[in-house]
Design a protein around this motif. Structure first.
Motif, PDB file in Angstrom:
ATOM      1  N   GLY A 152       0.780  -1.229   0.000  1.00  0.00           N
ATOM      2  CA  GLY A 152       0.000   0.000   0.000  1.00  0.00           C
ATOM      3  C   GLY A 152       0.809   1.276   0.000  1.00  0.00           C
ATOM      4  N   LEU A 153       0.155   2.342  -0.410  1.00  0.00           N
ATOM      5  CA  LEU A 153       0.684   3.694  -0.369  1.00  0.00           C
ATOM      6  C   LEU A 153      -0.224   4.488   0.566  1.00  0.00           C
ATOM      7  CD1 LEU A 153       2.694   5.762  -1.546  1.00  0.00           C
ATOM      8  CD2 LEU A 153       1.017   6.218  -3.334  1.00  0.00           C
ATOM      9  N   ASN A 154       0.383   5.241   1.490  1.00  0.00           N
ATOM     10  CA  ASN A 154      -0.356   5.981   2.509  1.00  0.00           C
ATOM     11  C   ASN A 154      -0.050   7.469   2.419  1.00  0.00           C
ATOM     12  OD1 ASN A 154      -1.276   3.646   4.381  1.00  0.00           O
ATOM     13  ND2 ASN A 154       0.889   3.257   4.013  1.00  0.00           N
TER      14      ASN A 154
ATOM     15  N   ARG B 106      -5.191   4.995   2.778  1.00  0.00           N
ATOM     16  CA  ARG B 106      -4.337   3.918   2.279  1.00  0.00           C
ATOM     17  C   ARG B 106      -4.957   3.354   1.004  1.00  0.00           C
ATOM     18  NH1 ARG B 106      -3.992  -1.998   2.937  1.00  0.00           N
ATOM     19  NH2 ARG B 106      -1.793  -2.591   2.805  1.00  0.00           N
ATOM     20  N   LEU B 107      -4.158   3.291  -0.053  1.00  0.00           N
ATOM     21  CA  LEU B 107      -4.540   2.651  -1.307  1.00  0.00           C
ATOM     22  C   LEU B 107      -3.609   1.468  -1.494  1.00  0.00           C
ATOM     23  CD1 LEU B 107      -4.814   5.855  -3.528  1.00  0.00           C
ATOM     24  CD2 LEU B 107      -6.655   4.650  -2.365  1.00  0.00           C
ATOM     25  N   ALA B 108      -4.169   0.279  -1.657  1.00  0.00           N
ATOM     26  CA  ALA B 108      -3.317  -0.911  -1.703  1.00  0.00           C
ATOM     27  C   ALA B 108      -3.775  -1.910  -2.753  1.00  0.00           C
ATOM     28  CB  ALA B 108      -3.307  -1.594  -0.336  1.00  0.00           C
ATOM     29  N   TYR B 109      -2.807  -2.691  -3.197  1.00  0.00           N
ATOM     30  CA  TYR B 109      -3.061  -3.831  -4.080  1.00  0.00           C
ATOM     31  C   TYR B 109      -2.792  -5.086  -3.265  1.00  0.00           C
ATOM     32  CZ  TYR B 109      -2.497  -7.256  -7.772  1.00  0.00           C
ATOM     33  OH  TYR B 109      -2.619  -8.372  -8.552  1.00  0.00           O
ATOM     34  N   GLY B 110      -3.733  -6.019  -3.273  1.00  0.00           N
ATOM     35  CA  GLY B 110      -3.574  -7.242  -2.493  1.00  0.00           C
ATOM     36  C   GLY B 110      -3.804  -8.476  -3.333  1.00  0.00           C
TER      37      GLY B 110
ATOM     38  N   GLY C 147       4.699   4.026   2.780  1.00  0.00           N
ATOM     39  CA  GLY C 147       4.335   2.793   2.113  1.00  0.00           C
ATOM     40  C   GLY C 147       4.295   1.678   3.136  1.00  0.00           C
ATOM     41  N   ASP C 148       3.536   0.627   2.840  1.00  0.00           N
ATOM     42  CA  ASP C 148       3.470  -0.478   3.792  1.00  0.00           C
ATOM     43  C   ASP C 148       3.271  -1.809   3.095  1.00  0.00           C
ATOM     44  OD1 ASP C 148       0.688  -1.103   3.393  1.00  0.00           O
ATOM     45  OD2 ASP C 148       0.134   0.496   4.753  1.00  0.00           O
ATOM     46  N   VAL C 149       3.527  -2.843   3.848  1.00  0.00           N
ATOM     47  CA  VAL C 149       3.262  -4.215   3.441  1.00  0.00           C
ATOM     48  C   VAL C 149       2.434  -4.827   4.557  1.00  0.00           C
ATOM     49  CG1 VAL C 149       4.265  -6.464   2.923  1.00  0.00           C
ATOM     50  CG2 VAL C 149       5.425  -4.384   2.173  1.00  0.00           C
ATOM     51  N   ARG C 150       1.303  -5.440   4.184  1.00  0.00           N
ATOM     52  CA  ARG C 150       0.406  -6.026   5.185  1.00  0.00           C
ATOM     53  C   ARG C 150       0.196  -7.506   4.869  1.00  0.00           C
ATOM     54  NH1 ARG C 150      -4.780  -2.832   5.900  1.00  0.00           N
ATOM     55  NH2 ARG C 150      -3.418  -1.649   7.274  1.00  0.00           N
TER      56      ARG C 150
ATOM     57  N   THR D  80       3.842  -3.548   8.376  1.00  0.00           N
ATOM     58  CA  THR D  80       5.067  -2.781   8.566  1.00  0.00           C
ATOM     59  C   THR D  80       5.300  -1.945   7.313  1.00  0.00           C
ATOM     60  OG1 THR D  80       7.374  -2.842   9.289  1.00  0.00           O
ATOM     61  CG2 THR D  80       6.676  -4.517   7.688  1.00  0.00           C
ATOM     62  N   GLY D  81       6.276  -1.074   7.354  1.00  0.00           N
ATOM     63  CA  GLY D  81       6.563  -0.220   6.205  1.00  0.00           C
ATOM     64  C   GLY D  81       7.432   0.946   6.624  1.00  0.00           C
ATOM     65  N   PHE D  82       7.146   2.119   6.068  1.00  0.00           N
ATOM     66  CA  PHE D  82       7.859   3.347   6.408  1.00  0.00           C
ATOM     67  C   PHE D  82       6.898   4.511   6.240  1.00  0.00           C
ATOM     68  CE2 PHE D  82      10.361   7.107   5.393  1.00  0.00           C
ATOM     69  CZ  PHE D  82      11.250   7.114   6.461  1.00  0.00           C
ATOM     70  N   THR D  83       6.894   5.422   7.207  1.00  0.00           N
ATOM     71  CA  THR D  83       6.078   6.635   7.152  1.00  0.00           C
ATOM     72  C   THR D  83       6.968   7.820   7.458  1.00  0.00           C
ATOM     73  OG1 THR D  83       4.082   5.477   7.865  1.00  0.00           O
ATOM     74  CG2 THR D  83       4.101   7.866   8.152  1.00  0.00           C
ATOM     75  N   ASN D  84       6.807   8.901   6.718  1.00  0.00           N
ATOM     76  CA  ASN D  84       7.567  10.128   6.976  1.00  0.00           C
ATOM     77  C   ASN D  84       6.601  11.275   7.224  1.00  0.00           C
ATOM     78  OD1 ASN D  84      10.574  10.968   6.783  1.00  0.00           O
ATOM     79  ND2 ASN D  84       9.445  12.674   5.892  1.00  0.00           N
ATOM     80  N   LEU D  85       6.780  11.962   8.344  1.00  0.00           N
ATOM     81  CA  LEU D  85       6.011  13.167   8.666  1.00  0.00           C
ATOM     82  C   LEU D  85       6.854  14.361   8.242  1.00  0.00           C
ATOM     83  CD1 LEU D  85       4.934  12.018  12.218  1.00  0.00           C
ATOM     84  CD2 LEU D  85       3.454  12.168  10.219  1.00  0.00           C
ATOM     85  N   PHE D  86       6.300  15.260   7.426  1.00  0.00           N
ATOM     86  CA  PHE D  86       7.061  16.329   6.802  1.00  0.00           C
ATOM     87  C   PHE D  86       6.806  17.700   7.416  1.00  0.00           C
ATOM     88  CE2 PHE D  86       6.733  13.121   3.496  1.00  0.00           C
ATOM     89  CZ  PHE D  86       8.031  13.087   3.002  1.00  0.00           C
TER      90      PHE D  86
END
Length: 172
Positions: A39-41, A165-169, A56-59, A74-80
């Motif tokens: 997914g993209l968040n 969150r938009l994701a492909y599963g 981005g994440d992986v579920r 899990t994944g990675f998130t950045n607050l700007f």
């Protein structure tokens, strides 16, 4: 802020308590298994510490039944681009979330409520904190697409956000 947390928890409890889990022939023959979602968040913090977030994440999802699933995310998130109470710039905060959750489909096996809890590990710009995080959310999923909105609270990072969150599963 406490009012928003209460509203999110109350909505989750209401939606979960109103769902029924009646068994039918399709449910008893349901093929349990694993799914993977990528997914993209994007989010907007609800306070003034940061302006926006991207990640981005992986579920990994294990379907207990046709209506319930367990998740690991899990994944990675950045607050700007943040500002402190005095208006000074604050460094971006990047972190790795590690969450476990429960997903319950409540309407036509496509709309769901979900709750996740876990930890966020800061990894950028000299931040060295680990925070408890929790995230109630609602969403829509079909065989390949998962779209959800969630509230996510980061206790030690002193911020929170509403994220899309938009994701492909796919089934493993």
């Amino acid at each position: 802020m406490k009012k928003l947390q209460f509203i999110c928890l109350a909505a989750f409890a209401f939606l979960y308590s109103n769902s029924t889990f009646a068994q039918d022939d399709a449910a008893t023959n349901y093929d349990q298994g694993f799914r993977l979602g990528i997914g993209l968040n994007g989010g907007i913090p609800t306070d003034n510490d940061y302006d926006w977030s991207l990640g981005g994440d992986v579920r990994l999802q294990y379907d207990l039944s046709k209506k319930t699933s367990l998740t690991l995310t899990t994944g990675f998130t950045n607050l700007f681009i943040g500002k402190d109470d005095l208006g000074n710039n604050v460094k971006d905060l990047g972190f790795i979330p590690a969450k476990a959750g429960f997903k319950a489909f409540v309407l036509k096996d496509q709309f769901y409520v979900m709750g996740e809890a876990g930890a966020g590990f800061a990894v950028t710009n000299g931040y060295n904190d680990t925070t408890f995080l929790w995230a109630p959310g609602i969403g829509y999923a079909n065989k390949y697409i998962d779209i959800s909105v969630r509230y996510e609270d980061y206790n030690k990072f002193k911020t929170n956000q509403v994220a899309l969150r938009l994701a492909y599963g796919f089934k493993l």
